[in-house]
Design a protein around this motif. Structure first.
Motif, PDB file in Angstrom:
ATOM      1  N   TYR A   1      -3.046  -6.877  -6.675  1.00 54.20           N
ATOM      2  CA  TYR A   1      -3.234  -5.427  -6.585  1.00 54.20           C
ATOM      3  C   TYR A   1      -3.008  -4.849  -7.980  1.00 54.20           C
TER       4      TYR A   1
ATOM      5  N   MET B   1      -6.498  -0.546  -7.103  1.00 57.09           N
ATOM      6  CA  MET B   1      -5.838   0.572  -6.430  1.00 57.09           C
ATOM      7  C   MET B   1      -6.305   1.928  -6.942  1.00 57.09           C
TER       8      MET B   1
ATOM      9  N   PHE C   1      -3.742  -0.404   2.646  1.00 56.20           N
ATOM     10  CA  PHE C   1      -2.352  -0.672   3.005  1.00 56.20           C
ATOM     11  C   PHE C   1      -2.257  -1.528   4.267  1.00 56.20           C
TER      12      PHE C   1
ATOM     13  N   SER D   1       3.520   4.249  -8.528  1.00 54.94           N
ATOM     14  CA  SER D   1       3.977   2.860  -8.530  1.00 54.94           C
ATOM     15  C   SER D   1       5.247   2.693  -7.711  1.00 54.94           C
TER      16      SER D   1
ATOM     17  N   TYR E   1       4.337   2.536  -4.073  1.00 51.86           N
ATOM     18  CA  TYR E   1       3.840   1.221  -3.678  1.00 51.86           C
ATOM     19  C   TYR E   1       5.000   0.270  -3.411  1.00 51.86           C
TER      20      TYR E   1
ATOM     21  N   ARG F   1       6.594   1.082  -0.125  1.00 55.14           N
ATOM     22  CA  ARG F   1       5.780   0.621   1.000  1.00 55.14           C
ATOM     23  C   ARG F   1       5.983  -0.875   1.230  1.00 55.14           C
TER      24      ARG F   1
END
Length: 369
Positions: A118, A147, A210, A235, A238, A241
């Motif tokens: 990614y 991304m 996602f 960032s 991310y 997550r």
């Protein structure tokens, strides 16, 4: 959007490069997130550094903060000016060359050790070294998820038609001319780059990436954050997550997460922006992608990694073989490609039916974080 000023933390999760390399060489399904640090020696301008893109934008457009040029609201007001500026960034991408880290990452992928890559970068250099790009419809098995888009492509916000940039396109944009979509003729083409607060973000990157990430994390055994400063909120989001997904699946303690950066700032930035830091298990490796990734290849193969002739010259000393992993397998290096070849290759235009249309109006920032 920049994060609040970080607070100092006492916890130190730093490990040596050699220890990390030995650990990484034993992993079989690694997820890699890459940021601007991976392309630092490739000839691309950084965003927030001295004489970087933000500073150039500030001087060019006489605005208080250069980051404003990369917002969707500014783009709507001065579309042609922003497109012309992006055409300059594209020219940089064309003249850039993949670095040691890019080629080594491609080698690790060739050896079957990368679950998915990614990237937060928009330079398209992962494609240059042969890592195919993910697309939910026509290429869901792609190894690299862009991304924040790709500066080498144009997209129609209405029908989501995509085409690679050509010399004529760049000349027109430098001249601040609009490029009508050849597919639907209902809108003008724009660079396929995510802006801050992008109301057209669905044509850049679909929200269900996602879902793909969550599936990838189900069997991943390591997550590497390479060349990411964690100075920007995108960032950090991310990372949150990933941490949440691992926690929900009961795998948080089973998956090693590693920050690879020569500075201690990224680790502290991340810790300062997260809750429950006592449970934050992240290893901090003080190295560049050009240093760390080739050594992983060496450890797996049991022999020194040799960069291809096309690789961007590096100030690094020759990469020596690290301790081989027990289950090491030999693989050939990917055939090098250049940015110029990528731009002139017969990449097909993508019609609306091939492109997803499911991303929230407020997308992440375009910065190479």
């Amino acid at each position: 959007m920049e994060l609040r000023k970080r607070r100092r933390v006492e916890k130190d999760s730093g490990i040596s490069l050699s220890t990390f390399v030995e650990l990484a060489a034993e992993r079989q399904k690694i997820i890699v997130f890459s940021g601007s640090g991976l392309s630092a020696t490739s000839g691309m301008s950084m965003f927030s550094t001295r004489n970087g893109l933000y500073e150039r934008a500030r001087r060019r457009f006489k605005i208080t903060d250069g980051i404003k040029l990369f917002t969707y609201s500014f783009y709507k007001q001065r579309r042609n000016d922003v497109q012309a500026f992006f055409a300059e960034i594209y020219s940089e991408a064309q003249n850039s060359r993949a670095a040691h880290g890019h080629y080594a990452l491609a080698d690790i992928h060739k050896m079957g050790r990368i679950r998915r890559h990614y990237t937060l970068n928009i330079d398209g250099l992962a494609e240059v070294v042969g890592m195919d790009t993910w697309h939910h419809d026509h290429h869901p098995e792609g190894s690299t998820v862009e991304m924040h888009g790709n500066i080498r492509q144009l997209v129609c916000p209405s029908c989501h038609y995509v085409e690679p940039l050509q010399h004529a396109n760049v000349s027109a944009m430098r001249a601040k001319k609009a490029l009508p979509c050849p597919e639907c003729a209902e809108n003008d083409l724009r660079f396929k780059v995510m802006l801050y607060g992008d109301d057209e973000g669905d044509c850049i990157t679909p929200e269900h990436i996602f879902d793909v990430l969550e599936e990838d994390l189900e069997d991943a055994d390591m997550v590497m954050w390479v060349g990411i400063s964690f100075e920007q909120s995108a960032s950090v989001e991310y990372f949150r997550r990933v941490r949440s997904m691992l926690g929900s699946s009961g795998r948080l303690s089973k998956v090693t997460q590693v920050i690879i950066n020569p500075s201690d700032e990224p680790y502290f930035n991340l810790v300062s922006s997260c809750c429950n830091t006592d449970e934050l298990k992240v290893l901090d490796v003080r190295a560049t992608g050009d240093e760390a990734l080739p050594q992983i290849v060496s450890a797996i193969r049991g022999e020194p990694w040799k960069p291809p002739p096309e690789c961007m010259p590096s100030s690094l000393a020759p990469v020596n073989a690290a301790k081989p992993a027990l289950s090491a397998k030999t693989a050939n290096s990917p055939k090098p490609a250049t940015a110029a070849k990528l731009a002139t290759s017969a990449t097909p235009a993508i019609s609306a039916k091939h492109v997803p249309a499911a991303m929230p109006a407020k997308g992440p920032a375009p910065n190479r974080l």
